[in-house]
Design an enzyme around this catalytic site. Structure first.
Site, PDB file in Angstrom:
ATOM      1  N   LYS A 222       0.821  -1.215   0.000  1.00  0.00           N
ATOM      2  CA  LYS A 222       0.000   0.000   0.000  1.00  0.00           C
ATOM      3  C   LYS A 222       0.854   1.265   0.000  1.00  0.00           C
ATOM      4  O   LYS A 222       2.059   1.229   0.263  1.00  0.00           O
ATOM      5  CB  LYS A 222      -0.975  -0.027   1.176  1.00  0.00           C
ATOM      6  CG  LYS A 222      -2.102  -1.028   0.894  1.00  0.00           C
ATOM      7  CD  LYS A 222      -3.253  -0.933   1.812  1.00  0.00           C
ATOM      8  CE  LYS A 222      -4.347  -1.901   1.333  1.00  0.00           C
ATOM      9  NZ  LYS A 222      -5.263  -2.268   2.405  1.00  0.00           N
ATOM     10  N   ARG A 262      -3.510 -10.033   5.125  1.00  0.00           N
ATOM     11  CA  ARG A 262      -3.980 -10.131   3.727  1.00  0.00           C
ATOM     12  C   ARG A 262      -2.850  -9.604   2.840  1.00  0.00           C
ATOM     13  O   ARG A 262      -2.495  -8.437   2.938  1.00  0.00           O
ATOM     14  CB  ARG A 262      -5.259  -9.294   3.587  1.00  0.00           C
ATOM     15  CG  ARG A 262      -5.865  -9.315   2.199  1.00  0.00           C
ATOM     16  CD  ARG A 262      -7.092  -8.413   2.152  1.00  0.00           C
ATOM     17  NE  ARG A 262      -7.706  -8.446   0.847  1.00  0.00           N
ATOM     18  CZ  ARG A 262      -7.326  -7.687  -0.181  1.00  0.00           C
ATOM     19  NH1 ARG A 262      -6.324  -6.836  -0.032  1.00  0.00           N
ATOM     20  NH2 ARG A 262      -7.942  -7.775  -1.333  1.00  0.00           N
TER      21      ARG A 262
HETATM   22  N1  HH2 Z   1      -7.445  -3.788   0.954  1.00  0.00           N
HETATM   23  C1  HH2 Z   1      -7.796  -3.847  -0.346  1.00  0.00           C
HETATM   24  C2  HH2 Z   1      -8.915  -4.587  -0.744  1.00  0.00           C
HETATM   25  N2  HH2 Z   1      -9.624  -5.302   0.154  1.00  0.00           N
HETATM   26  N3  HH2 Z   1      -9.969  -6.033   2.369  1.00  0.00           N
HETATM   27  C3  HH2 Z   1      -9.623  -6.017   3.664  1.00  0.00           C
HETATM   28  N4  HH2 Z   1     -10.308  -6.745   4.563  1.00  0.00           N
HETATM   29  N5  HH2 Z   1      -8.549  -5.277   4.116  1.00  0.00           N
HETATM   30  C4  HH2 Z   1      -7.801  -4.517   3.256  1.00  0.00           C
HETATM   31  O1  HH2 Z   1      -6.842  -3.842   3.722  1.00  0.00           O
HETATM   32  C5  HH2 Z   1      -8.149  -4.508   1.861  1.00  0.00           C
HETATM   33  C6  HH2 Z   1      -9.259  -5.294   1.451  1.00  0.00           C
HETATM   34  C7  HH2 Z   1      -6.999  -3.094  -1.353  1.00  0.00           C
HETATM   35  O2  HH2 Z   1      -5.939  -3.896  -1.850  1.00  0.00           O
HETATM   36  P1  HH2 Z   1      -5.978  -4.729  -3.217  1.00  0.00           P
HETATM   37  O3  HH2 Z   1      -7.044  -5.775  -3.211  1.00  0.00           O
HETATM   38  O4  HH2 Z   1      -4.626  -5.241  -3.508  1.00  0.00           O
HETATM   39  O5  HH2 Z   1      -6.253  -3.624  -4.321  1.00  0.00           O
HETATM   40  P2  HH2 Z   1      -7.536  -3.243  -5.144  1.00  0.00           P
HETATM   41  O6  HH2 Z   1      -8.601  -2.817  -4.191  1.00  0.00           O
HETATM   42  O7  HH2 Z   1      -7.038  -2.118  -6.036  1.00  0.00           O
HETATM   43  O8  HH2 Z   1      -7.971  -4.464  -5.915  1.00  0.00           O
END
Ligand code: HH2
Length: 283
Positions: A222, A262
């Protein structure tokens, strides 16, 4: 020691667990487009399992700041073919969604966990969870929404505000009859918080644990990690160059009591936690 009750599995949280991220999206902030079709997403699921993932988290909508909303039919088309196969992989399957229709559809396919960055605030979402006898749920804190959250992040001390929000969300769900053993909480790193607020949520994670629920955290790649790594460079390193920083944050979160991390980089995180466990369990 606590465990997380989910549709098919009681996940023992005596050992910290690694949730591997599977983004079936064209536009996720760090791996957008890499696993955008069902076949490559499934190959990625299998790869993460070989690397030691304990849980798979499948998502069909990016929540990166400014990301466009994905229509229901599109999210269903992205996620359902992957979930249908992933439930056969002998591992808890979580689905990252805020839409009650997607939640109901993946539960029908046998998904184990709903991971909702909106903490069930979309109309009908809490009803889907309460109407299911056993699914696990992750309730995450987000300030505002993905379109506006970074333009106007939270003000003041984030820690008590996040704690209060999460406690209320968990209590509201329990009031609908969902047992607390099905619920984990997540402070939502990067969701409408400044870099300083994000790191305060790590430094003072013990204050969040006071709510009495297992904690899941997502630091992986992040922008706060990027900010910490930037130093005097004109720009932060890109997401794929933030792996070691992300592993460090995951490890610190586990040391401070988080039970699920995660992550994108499962192999590296599993290695770090194996070393951590050597010390924690033997000395
Ligand atoms: N962060 C993201 C998405 N879902 N869910 C939880 N529970 N906690 C988090 O910190 C979280 C989440 C964002 O990360 P990512 O899935 O890699 O990116 P994107 O939302 O651009 O797909």
């Amino acid at each position: 020691m606590s465990c997380w009750k989910t549709t098919r599995y009681e996940i023992d949280l005596a050992r910290p667990r690694v949730m591997g991220i599977v983004n079936v999206t064209p536009d996720s902030f760090s791996d957008g487009g890499r696993h955008a079709d069902a076949a490559s997403a499934l190959r990625h699921c299998e790869q993460l399992l070989r690397e030691g993932a304990d849980i798979l988290d499948i998502g069909g909508e990016s929540t990166r700041p400014g990301s466009p909303a994905v229509p229901l039919h599109e999210e269903l088309a992205r996620v359902l073919p992957v979930v249908r196969e992933a439930v056969g992989l002998n591992v808890p399957v979580s689905v990252d969604t805020a839409k009650p229709e997607v939640m109901a559809a993946v539960l029908d396919l046998g998904a184990d966990i709903l991971n909702d960055v909106w903490a069930l605030r979309w109309p009908g979402a809490a009803e889907v969870v309460a109407g299911h006898p056993a699914c696990g749920v992750c309730l995450m804190h987000m300030h505002r929404d993905p379109q506006t959250m970074q333009a106007a992040p939270m003000a003041g001390d984030a820690v008590p505000q996040v704690l209060l929000f999460l406690e209320r969300a968990a209590q509201a769900l329990q009031a609908r009859g969902v047992h607390r053993s099905r619920i984990v909480l997540d402070p939502g790193i990067g969701f409408g918080k400044t870099v300083a607020q994000n790191f305060a949520l790590l430094a003072r994670q013990d204050e969040l644990l006071a709510a009495g629920y297992p904690l899941l955290v997502g630091w992986s790649r992040k922008s706060s990690i990027g900010a910490a790594l930037q130093g005097d460079a004109p720009a932060p390193p890109p997401p794929e160059a933030r792996v070691a920083g992300s592993v460090a944050a995951a490890l610190m979160a586990v040391e401070r009591g988080a039970r699920i991390v995660r992550v994108h980089d499962v192999r590296e995180t599993v290695q770090a936690l194996a070393v951590w466990r050597q010390v924690r369990e033997n000395y």
